[in-house]
Design a protein around this motif. Sequence first.
Motif, PDB file in Angstrom:
ATOM      1  N   UNK A  46       0.831  -1.204   0.000  1.00 37.71           N
ATOM      2  CA  UNK A  46       0.000   0.000   0.000  1.00 37.71           C
ATOM      3  C   UNK A  46       0.866   1.255   0.000  1.00 37.71           C
ATOM      4  N   UNK A  47       1.972   1.225   0.734  1.00 38.47           N
ATOM      5  CA  UNK A  47       2.876   2.378   0.747  1.00 38.47           C
ATOM      6  C   UNK A  47       3.433   2.635  -0.650  1.00 38.47           C
ATOM      7  N   UNK A  48       3.985   1.606  -1.243  1.00 38.98           N
ATOM      8  CA  UNK A  48       4.647   1.768  -2.539  1.00 38.98           C
ATOM      9  C   UNK A  48       3.656   2.206  -3.624  1.00 38.98           C
ATOM     10  N   UNK A  49       2.448   1.657  -3.610  1.00 37.03           N
ATOM     11  CA  UNK A  49       1.463   2.007  -4.632  1.00 37.03           C
ATOM     12  C   UNK A  49       0.883   3.412  -4.448  1.00 37.03           C
ATOM     13  N   UNK A  50       1.025   3.997  -3.263  1.00 35.86           N
ATOM     14  CA  UNK A  50       0.429   5.296  -2.983  1.00 35.86           C
ATOM     15  C   UNK A  50       1.434   6.402  -2.685  1.00 35.86           C
ATOM     16  N   UNK A  51       2.715   6.092  -2.672  1.00 39.96           N
ATOM     17  CA  UNK A  51       3.731   7.107  -2.374  1.00 39.96           C
ATOM     18  C   UNK A  51       3.699   8.199  -3.451  1.00 39.96           C
ATOM     19  N   UNK A  52       3.695   9.468  -3.017  1.00 39.64           N
ATOM     20  CA  UNK A  52       3.695  10.559  -4.003  1.00 39.64           C
ATOM     21  C   UNK A  52       5.032  10.633  -4.745  1.00 39.64           C
ATOM     22  N   UNK A  53       4.985  11.209  -5.946  1.00 37.73           N
ATOM     23  CA  UNK A  53       6.210  11.341  -6.761  1.00 37.73           C
ATOM     24  C   UNK A  53       7.284  12.137  -6.043  1.00 37.73           C
ATOM     25  N   UNK A  54       6.849  13.179  -5.324  1.00 37.64           N
ATOM     26  CA  UNK A  54       7.792  13.998  -4.561  1.00 37.64           C
ATOM     27  C   UNK A  54       7.101  14.420  -3.271  1.00 37.64           C
ATOM     28  N   UNK A  55       7.811  15.135  -2.446  1.00 37.86           N
ATOM     29  CA  UNK A  55       7.271  15.506  -1.139  1.00 37.86           C
ATOM     30  C   UNK A  55       6.670  16.908  -1.129  1.00 37.86           C
ATOM     31  N   UNK A  56       6.373  17.465  -2.300  1.00 36.97           N
ATOM     32  CA  UNK A  56       5.807  18.807  -2.378  1.00 36.97           C
ATOM     33  C   UNK A  56       4.450  18.900  -1.693  1.00 36.97           C
ATOM     34  N   UNK A  57       3.730  17.796  -1.627  1.00 40.46           N
ATOM     35  CA  UNK A  57       2.407  17.776  -0.999  1.00 40.46           C
ATOM     36  C   UNK A  57       2.403  16.942   0.277  1.00 40.46           C
ATOM     37  N   UNK A  58       3.574  16.760   0.879  1.00 40.41           N
ATOM     38  CA  UNK A  58       3.696  16.018   2.127  1.00 40.41           C
ATOM     39  C   UNK A  58       4.156  14.586   1.917  1.00 40.41           C
ATOM     40  N   UNK A  59       4.597  13.994   2.999  1.00 37.10           N
ATOM     41  CA  UNK A  59       5.107  12.631   2.986  1.00 37.10           C
ATOM     42  C   UNK A  59       4.004  11.619   3.279  1.00 37.10           C
ATOM     43  N   UNK A  75      -0.680   7.346   6.311  1.00 34.75           N
ATOM     44  CA  UNK A  75      -1.358   8.621   6.095  1.00 34.75           C
ATOM     45  C   UNK A  75      -0.412   9.606   5.429  1.00 34.75           C
ATOM     46  N   UNK A  76      -1.020  10.556   4.744  1.00 29.15           N
ATOM     47  CA  UNK A  76      -0.276  11.641   4.106  1.00 29.15           C
ATOM     48  C   UNK A  76      -0.950  12.951   4.485  1.00 29.15           C
ATOM     49  N   UNK A  77      -0.171  13.847   5.053  1.00 31.29           N
ATOM     50  CA  UNK A  77      -0.629  15.195   5.377  1.00 31.29           C
ATOM     51  C   UNK A  77       0.129  16.165   4.477  1.00 31.29           C
ATOM     52  N   UNK A  78      -0.550  17.230   4.020  1.00 32.29           N
ATOM     53  CA  UNK A  78       0.172  18.219   3.226  1.00 32.29           C
ATOM     54  C   UNK A  78       1.032  19.066   4.160  1.00 32.29           C
TER      55      UNK A  78
END
Length: 185
Positions: A46-59, A75-78
């Motif tokens: 789930x982490x790998x399939x949902x990780x954002x391309x970069x951290x511009x919108x949070x980790x 979870x991902x917070x901006x």
Amino acid sequence: MALKAIIYKAKVSLSDLDHNVYADHELTIARHPSETEERMMVRLLAFVLNAPENNDHGLLEFGKDMWEADEPALSQHDLTGLLMHWIELGQPDEKKLVRVCGRSKKVSVYSFANTAATWWAGLAGKFTRVNNLNVWQIPAAESEALGGLAQRSMDLTLTVQEGVLFAEEGGRTVEIRMVKLCGGE
């Protein structure tokens, strides 16, 4: 004396040919003493399939769901602290899903038990107006096989092609055909 978490290290290479996403991740995963390797590997997936391309919108971060019932698996917070993505594993109850869908821009559930389709059939009618929820079923035999790839130190390759995910570690390959039970693309 309380049991301690077991630490796993994973180097993961993702090639998602369906969405043109290519990424490498080096992860340290703490497996709770009551968590199975199967569940830990679904969490990793789930982490790998949902990780954002970069951290511009949070980790995207691993959560404390095994320790705290009201916490997500991921979870991902901006950058302002706004909850962008809440990821659950298993079969969360209706009240929790309703609450989380109201708090987060996106909610994803990865269910991997034999009873996933039955569980979702009982809830589906209650979420027809919710547009930020995605529910995935990973067939139980395939998630069990994914759990069998777990090693304390892993070099995992994930390839997504034509909707099928191939996970390879140490010369062993598992084919996973996730079924989308709810949500758009």
